[in-house]
Design a protein around this motif. Structure first.
Motif, PDB file in Angstrom:
ATOM      1  N   ASP A  22     -13.605  -6.541   5.309  1.00 38.69           N
ATOM      2  CA  ASP A  22     -12.556  -5.517   5.339  1.00 38.69           C
ATOM      3  C   ASP A  22     -12.681  -4.517   4.192  1.00 38.69           C
ATOM      4  O   ASP A  22     -12.446  -3.325   4.379  1.00 38.69           O
ATOM      5  N   ALA A  23     -13.048  -4.989   3.008  1.00 36.37           N
ATOM      6  CA  ALA A  23     -13.167  -4.083   1.854  1.00 36.37           C
ATOM      7  C   ALA A  23     -14.223  -3.014   2.117  1.00 36.37           C
ATOM      8  O   ALA A  23     -14.032  -1.841   1.766  1.00 36.37           O
ATOM      9  N   TYR A  42      -3.036   4.206  -4.004  1.00 36.41           N
ATOM     10  CA  TYR A  42      -3.458   2.861  -3.602  1.00 36.41           C
ATOM     11  C   TYR A  42      -4.653   2.400  -4.447  1.00 36.41           C
ATOM     12  O   TYR A  42      -4.738   1.242  -4.846  1.00 36.41           O
ATOM     13  N   ILE A  43      -5.551   3.329  -4.704  1.00 35.53           N
ATOM     14  CA  ILE A  43      -6.726   3.010  -5.516  1.00 35.53           C
ATOM     15  C   ILE A  43      -6.322   2.761  -6.967  1.00 35.53           C
ATOM     16  O   ILE A  43      -6.769   1.795  -7.590  1.00 35.53           O
ATOM     17  N   GLU A  44      -5.453   3.625  -7.484  1.00 40.01           N
ATOM     18  CA  GLU A  44      -5.029   3.503  -8.889  1.00 40.01           C
ATOM     19  C   GLU A  44      -4.319   2.181  -9.160  1.00 40.01           C
ATOM     20  O   GLU A  44      -4.490   1.590 -10.220  1.00 40.01           O
ATOM     21  N   MET A  45      -3.521   1.708  -8.194  1.00 39.33           N
ATOM     22  CA  MET A  45      -2.804   0.442  -8.432  1.00 39.33           C
ATOM     23  C   MET A  45      -3.561  -0.760  -7.852  1.00 39.33           C
ATOM     24  O   MET A  45      -3.039  -1.869  -7.848  1.00 39.33           O
ATOM     25  N   ASP A  46      -4.810  -0.523  -7.385  1.00 45.20           N
ATOM     26  CA  ASP A  46      -5.641  -1.586  -6.808  1.00 45.20           C
ATOM     27  C   ASP A  46      -4.858  -2.382  -5.763  1.00 45.20           C
ATOM     28  O   ASP A  46      -4.762  -3.605  -5.804  1.00 45.20           O
ATOM     29  N   SER A  47      -4.290  -1.645  -4.811  1.00 42.56           N
ATOM     30  CA  SER A  47      -3.447  -2.223  -3.766  1.00 42.56           C
ATOM     31  C   SER A  47      -4.209  -3.243  -2.923  1.00 42.56           C
ATOM     32  O   SER A  47      -5.397  -3.066  -2.630  1.00 42.56           O
ATOM     33  N   PRO A  48      -3.524  -4.301  -2.486  1.00 43.78           N
ATOM     34  CA  PRO A  48      -4.151  -5.302  -1.618  1.00 43.78           C
ATOM     35  C   PRO A  48      -4.625  -4.727  -0.278  1.00 43.78           C
ATOM     36  O   PRO A  48      -5.520  -5.293   0.339  1.00 43.78           O
ATOM     37  N   ILE A  49      -4.046  -3.605   0.172  1.00 47.51           N
ATOM     38  CA  ILE A  49      -4.491  -3.051   1.464  1.00 47.51           C
ATOM     39  C   ILE A  49      -5.924  -2.520   1.387  1.00 47.51           C
ATOM     40  O   ILE A  49      -6.536  -2.299   2.420  1.00 47.51           O
ATOM     41  N   ALA A 103      -4.248  -3.587   7.683  1.00 44.87           N
ATOM     42  CA  ALA A 103      -3.115  -3.070   6.903  1.00 44.87           C
ATOM     43  C   ALA A 103      -3.372  -1.631   6.480  1.00 44.87           C
ATOM     44  O   ALA A 103      -2.454  -0.790   6.521  1.00 44.87           O
ATOM     45  N   PHE A 104      -4.598  -1.325   6.091  1.00 47.40           N
ATOM     46  CA  PHE A 104      -4.938   0.043   5.691  1.00 47.40           C
ATOM     47  C   PHE A 104      -4.766   0.997   6.871  1.00 47.40           C
ATOM     48  O   PHE A 104      -4.177   2.070   6.732  1.00 47.40           O
TER      49      PHE A 104
END
Length: 149
Positions: A85-86, A107-114, A120-121
């Motif tokens: 998925d990544a 999302y990238i800045e907070m290293d989101s799980p999505i 989910a993304f």
């Protein structure tokens, strides 16, 4: 004098035989290297893909379904490159521009799980850029009834 010439000729023949053997070994090594190079080039340059490379997505809602179909098709055909998925999410992110690119930065800045969850993304992308699959098949009257308009 004849004996010296015979010894010289013998030495030349021995040297010639040694050089011929060395040349033969070098040619075999060269053949193996050429084969190895061809194998490596096939890995670096995979065969042409029957599905064209997807176009970028700038956040235009009407283009989102097309973008998702293009990227999904491309990833299916090249499934060995998109093994988790990544990798799939990273591929989608690499195709975002404009408003869509600005949307993904937090999302990238907070290293989101999505970023490691492809489904989910996609759902976040669809929600943000206005693609609701449930509404696609419904008529306007049904929408009004469902939302109480």
């Amino acid at each position: 004098m004849v004996d010296e010439l015979v010894l010289l000729l013998h030495a030349l023949l021995v040297r010639h035989r040694a050089l011929s053997l060395e040349n033969s070994q070098l040619m075999e090594q060269l053949r193996l290297l050429v084969c190895e190079r061809a194998t490596l080039l096939r890995q670096v340059r995979p065969p042409s893909c029957p599905v064209p490379f997807p176009e970028t997505f700038n956040g235009e809602s009407s283009r989102l379904p097309e973008f998702i179909v293009q990227t999904t098709s491309y990833m299916l055909v090249n499934e060995n490159r998109f093994c988790n998925d990544a990798m799939k999410v990273a591929f989608l992110i690499s195709l975002l521009t404009g408003e869509a690119e600005e949307w993904v930065v937090p999302y990238i800045e907070m290293d989101s799980p999505i970023l490691s969850d492809y489904q989910a993304f996609l759902e976040e992308l669809k929600q943000c850029f206005g693609w609701d699959e449930e509404e696609e098949g419904e008529g306007e009257g049904e929408e009004e009834e469902e939302y109480g308009y």
